[in-house]
Enzyme design. Structure first.
Site, PDB file in Angstrom:
ATOM      1  N   LYS A  54      45.413 -13.140 -53.664  1.00 27.88           N
ATOM      2  CA  LYS A  54      46.539 -12.288 -53.219  1.00 27.88           C
ATOM      3  C   LYS A  54      46.340 -11.858 -51.767  1.00 27.88           C
ATOM      4  O   LYS A  54      47.269 -11.838 -50.967  1.00 27.88           O
ATOM      5  CB  LYS A  54      46.636 -11.043 -54.111  1.00 27.88           C
ATOM      6  CG  LYS A  54      47.368 -11.297 -55.386  1.00 27.88           C
ATOM      7  CD  LYS A  54      48.859 -10.981 -55.210  1.00 27.88           C
ATOM      8  CE  LYS A  54      49.764 -11.735 -56.160  1.00 27.88           C
ATOM      9  NZ  LYS A  54      49.288 -11.942 -57.494  1.00 27.88           N
ATOM     10  N   LYS A  75      34.571  -1.193 -48.475  1.00 20.55           N
ATOM     11  CA  LYS A  75      34.357  -2.202 -49.524  1.00 20.55           C
ATOM     12  C   LYS A  75      33.996  -3.541 -48.893  1.00 20.55           C
ATOM     13  O   LYS A  75      34.190  -3.732 -47.702  1.00 20.55           O
ATOM     14  CB  LYS A  75      35.646  -2.358 -50.343  1.00 20.55           C
ATOM     15  CG  LYS A  75      36.039  -1.069 -51.030  1.00 20.55           C
ATOM     16  CD  LYS A  75      37.154  -1.292 -51.988  1.00 20.55           C
ATOM     17  CE  LYS A  75      36.644  -2.017 -53.195  1.00 20.55           C
ATOM     18  NZ  LYS A  75      37.156  -1.517 -54.451  1.00 20.55           N
ATOM     19  N   LEU A  76      33.502  -4.442 -49.734  1.00 19.92           N
ATOM     20  CA  LEU A  76      33.278  -5.804 -49.249  1.00 19.92           C
ATOM     21  C   LEU A  76      34.575  -6.582 -49.406  1.00 19.92           C
ATOM     22  O   LEU A  76      35.331  -6.348 -50.355  1.00 19.92           O
ATOM     23  CB  LEU A  76      32.191  -6.483 -50.080  1.00 19.92           C
ATOM     24  CG  LEU A  76      30.749  -6.026 -49.840  1.00 19.92           C
ATOM     25  CD1 LEU A  76      29.821  -6.684 -50.864  1.00 19.92           C
ATOM     26  CD2 LEU A  76      30.288  -6.335 -48.426  1.00 19.92           C
ATOM     27  N   GLU A  88      31.860   3.853 -29.963  1.00 18.53           N
ATOM     28  CA  GLU A  88      32.517   2.842 -30.812  1.00 18.53           C
ATOM     29  C   GLU A  88      33.859   2.441 -30.214  1.00 18.53           C
ATOM     30  O   GLU A  88      34.243   1.270 -30.231  1.00 18.53           O
ATOM     31  CB  GLU A  88      32.737   3.386 -32.223  1.00 18.53           C
ATOM     32  CG  GLU A  88      31.461   3.605 -32.999  1.00 18.53           C
ATOM     33  CD  GLU A  88      31.711   4.086 -34.424  1.00 18.53           C
ATOM     34  OE1 GLU A  88      32.733   3.694 -35.018  1.00 18.53           O
ATOM     35  OE2 GLU A  88      30.893   4.853 -34.946  1.00 18.53           O
ATOM     36  N   HIS A 139      29.568  -0.574 -37.216  1.00 16.46           N
ATOM     37  CA  HIS A 139      28.670   0.288 -37.989  1.00 16.46           C
ATOM     38  C   HIS A 139      28.111   1.348 -37.036  1.00 16.46           C
ATOM     39  O   HIS A 139      27.746   1.028 -35.902  1.00 16.46           O
ATOM     40  CB  HIS A 139      27.532  -0.562 -38.570  1.00 16.46           C
ATOM     41  CG  HIS A 139      26.616   0.218 -39.444  1.00 16.46           C
ATOM     42  ND1 HIS A 139      26.947   0.578 -40.737  1.00 16.46           N
ATOM     43  CD2 HIS A 139      25.390   0.743 -39.212  1.00 16.46           C
ATOM     44  CE1 HIS A 139      25.954   1.285 -41.258  1.00 16.46           C
ATOM     45  NE2 HIS A 139      25.000   1.397 -40.361  1.00 16.46           N
ATOM     46  N   GLY A 159      40.757   6.107 -39.103  1.00 14.93           N
ATOM     47  CA  GLY A 159      41.316   5.043 -38.275  1.00 14.93           C
ATOM     48  C   GLY A 159      41.259   5.292 -36.779  1.00 14.93           C
ATOM     49  O   GLY A 159      42.069   4.749 -36.036  1.00 14.93           O
TER      50      GLY A 159
HETATM   51  C1  GRF Z   1      33.041   4.666 -37.887  1.00 11.07           C
HETATM   52  O1  GRF Z   1      31.972   5.524 -37.613  1.00 11.07           O
HETATM   53  C2  GRF Z   1      32.553   3.251 -38.122  1.00 11.07           C
HETATM   54  O2  GRF Z   1      31.406   2.930 -37.391  1.00 11.07           O
HETATM   55  C3  GRF Z   1      32.240   3.269 -39.583  1.00 11.07           C
HETATM   56  O3  GRF Z   1      33.228   4.086 -40.166  1.00 11.07           O
HETATM   57  C4  GRF Z   1      33.718   5.014 -39.195  1.00 11.07           C
HETATM   58  C5  GRF Z   1      35.201   4.845 -39.143  1.00 11.07           C
HETATM   59  O4  GRF Z   1      35.804   5.820 -38.335  1.00 11.07           O
HETATM   60  N1  GRF Z   1      32.173   1.940 -40.126  1.00 11.07           N
HETATM   61  P1  GRF Z   1      37.354   5.754 -38.043  1.00 11.07           P
HETATM   62  O5  GRF Z   1      38.083   5.704 -39.392  1.00 11.07           O
HETATM   63  O6  GRF Z   1      37.616   4.524 -37.234  1.00 11.07           O
HETATM   64  O7  GRF Z   1      37.677   7.000 -37.291  1.00 11.07           O
END
Ligand code: GRF
Length: 197
Positions: free
Chosen positions: A70, A90-91, A178, A108, A16
């Site tokens: 739900k 998951k989707l 990110e 991603h 997270g």
């Molecule tokens: C990140 O690298 C994101 O791009 C990918 O999963 C990772 C999650 O990292 N989808 P975090 O749990 O936010 O630290």
């Protein structure tokens, strides 16, 4: 919430750090939103603890809660307007995808459309980037639909891939980007700065 900021639900499966980046961005005034609900398919995800530390409702999605109706009930109860997928493995159920079409973003850790799709998560992504001999990588934020890593790309950031990179060193370089990209894209989406059908 009684202010005019939209409520956002964050779905995750792990640490997270991107959730934390969103929370910090709301505090810094970079993101005009309330992170109102955090959901995880993993009961032990540290992201749930981060949410509790911030007094944000944190929900473990066992089998019953993760079914479409739900989940819609839960999202409606918290008046959720946007969904951020932050390392959710998951989707989402199709009902949720349809109801929130154009209002769900996923982050991603590679430059889509390369290195995406089912099974492309975590270290698998960075291993594949290194194995392909790429000179650049970086995060992508895109609209989410019924297929993994498939929706329209909103923004990307690039970082170099270095000769002595391991999946871990590359992951760390991408992750840092990110944390600035995800809140920025969510803010732009909320402000209507992307044309969404
Ligand atoms: C990140 O690298 C994101 O791009 C990918 O999963 C990772 C999650 O990292 N989808 P975090 O749990 O936010 O630290």
């Amino acid at each position: 919430m009684s202010d005019d900021k939209p409520n956002v639900a964050v779905f995750l499966s792990g640490g997270g750090s991107n959730l934390q980046a969103l929370i910090d961005a709301t505090k810094a005034g970079i993101l005009s939103a309330n992170i109102a609900l955090v959901l995880s398919n993993k009961s032990k995800a540290f992201g749930l603890e981060r949410a509790r530390n911030e007094e944000i409702p944190a929900v473990f999605l066992g089998k019953t809660k993760s079914d479409g109706p739900k989940l819609m009930e839960l999202l409606n109860k918290h008046e959720i307007k946007y969904i951020a997928l932050a390392g959710y493995l998951k989707l989402l159920p199709v009902e949720v995808i349809r109801e929130f079409a154009g209002r769900i973003i996923n982050i991603h850790p590679a430059l889509l459309p390369k290195f995406g799709g089912k099974g492309m998560y975590g270290h698998h992504v960075h291993e594949a980037v290194l194995a392909a001999g790429e000179k650049e990588s970086g995060p992508t934020v895109h609209l989410a639909d019924e297929i993994y890593d498939n929706g329209r790309i909103l923004e990307q950031m690039k970082v170099p891939v270095l000769d002595d990179d391991t999946p871990d060193t590359l992951a760390a370089r991408v992750l840092e980007k990110e944390h600035s990209l995800f809140p920025r894209v969510l803010q732009k989406l909320i402000k209507g700065e992307y044309s969404v059908d």
